[in-house]
Write a protein that holds these residues in place. Sequence first.
Motif, PDB file in Angstrom:
ATOM      1  N   THR A  13       0.905  -1.062  -0.075  1.00  0.00           N
ATOM      2  CA  THR A  13      -0.123  -0.003  -0.208  1.00  0.00           C
ATOM      3  C   THR A  13       0.883   1.129  -0.082  1.00  0.00           C
ATOM      4  OG1 THR A  13      -1.870  -1.190   1.007  1.00  0.00           O
ATOM      5  CG2 THR A  13      -1.713   1.092   1.322  1.00  0.00           C
ATOM      6  N   GLU A  25     -10.380  -2.086   1.813  1.00  0.00           N
ATOM      7  CA  GLU A  25     -10.133  -2.673   0.509  1.00  0.00           C
ATOM      8  C   GLU A  25     -11.229  -2.633  -0.630  1.00  0.00           C
ATOM      9  OE1 GLU A  25      -7.144  -2.911  -0.775  1.00  0.00           O
ATOM     10  OE2 GLU A  25      -5.931  -3.173   1.266  1.00  0.00           O
ATOM     11  N   ASP A  85     -10.736   0.514  -2.349  1.00  0.00           N
ATOM     12  CA  ASP A  85      -9.297   0.340  -3.107  1.00  0.00           C
ATOM     13  C   ASP A  85      -9.558  -0.313  -4.334  1.00  0.00           C
ATOM     14  OD1 ASP A  85      -6.593   0.936  -3.385  1.00  0.00           O
ATOM     15  OD2 ASP A  85      -5.920  -0.444  -2.030  1.00  0.00           O
ATOM     16  N   GLU A 100      -4.414  -5.922  -5.219  1.00  0.00           N
ATOM     17  CA  GLU A 100      -5.658  -5.551  -4.681  1.00  0.00           C
ATOM     18  C   GLU A 100      -6.648  -6.624  -4.664  1.00  0.00           C
ATOM     19  OE1 GLU A 100      -5.577  -2.908  -3.291  1.00  0.00           O
ATOM     20  OE2 GLU A 100      -4.677  -1.304  -4.213  1.00  0.00           O
ATOM     21  N   HIS A 132      -5.642  -8.246  -1.540  1.00  0.00           N
ATOM     22  CA  HIS A 132      -5.940  -7.334  -0.371  1.00  0.00           C
ATOM     23  C   HIS A 132      -7.589  -8.003   0.077  1.00  0.00           C
ATOM     24  CE1 HIS A 132      -2.558  -4.428  -1.331  1.00  0.00           C
ATOM     25  NE2 HIS A 132      -1.985  -5.393  -1.029  1.00  0.00           N
TER      26      HIS A 132
HETATM   27 FE   LIG Z   1      -5.444  -2.580  -1.324  1.00  0.00          FE
END
Ligand SMILES: [Fe+2]
Length: 195
Positions: free
Chosen positions: A47, A108, A111, A144, A147
């Motif tokens: 991150t 997340e 994100d 991602e 995550h």
């Molecule tokens: Fe992330």
Amino acid sequence: MERAQLEELLYQSLETERGGVRIYEKAVMSAQNDDLKKEWSEYLEQTRNHERIMLRVLGVFRLSPETETPGRQIIRAKGQALVDSMDASKADPVAAQLVAAECVVEAESKDHMNWELIGEVAGKLTGDERKTLQDAHSEVEEQEDEHLYHTMGWARELWLESLGLPAVLPPPEEKKHTKSAIGAERAKQDRKQML
Ligand SMILES: [Fe+2]
Ligand SMILES: [Fe+2]
């Protein structure tokens, strides 16, 4: 494409990564499970790198990283609320770990969506802007996915464990290296055989 809204997406993406760094810093401290602590420590480093990538992207788009937008302020306030909720649950280690996992999933989700949208818009651009966004997207996309989907798996299994029910730890998403929503569904279906 709406240029102003594209710029808004880029500002929000930077703010999300910045908030993510603070959320992971707290979450790592709340992790009781050693595998989870290791996992989140890696996500924290990734991150921090995403923040650097977004700063590079904004540079290419000639946008100042400190420009305020209403959307950024909302993301910052939400991130602060997540950090505050982790602080508030510190007294009970089991609760604190669950709260942290849920906070990471929430952060997340945004994100992950940002980067999906960045992947969509990159192909509509030209020249340096296109190349910068495509390179950034291909560097970040799989991280991602992990995550979000892996932490969703941790949150579910840690909840089951806290309920005194059989849990797969590390979660099936982790063991199967899940990188998509379909993969996450499959991992959930396979968990019974993994118990
Ligand atoms: Fe992330
Ligand atoms: Fe990120």
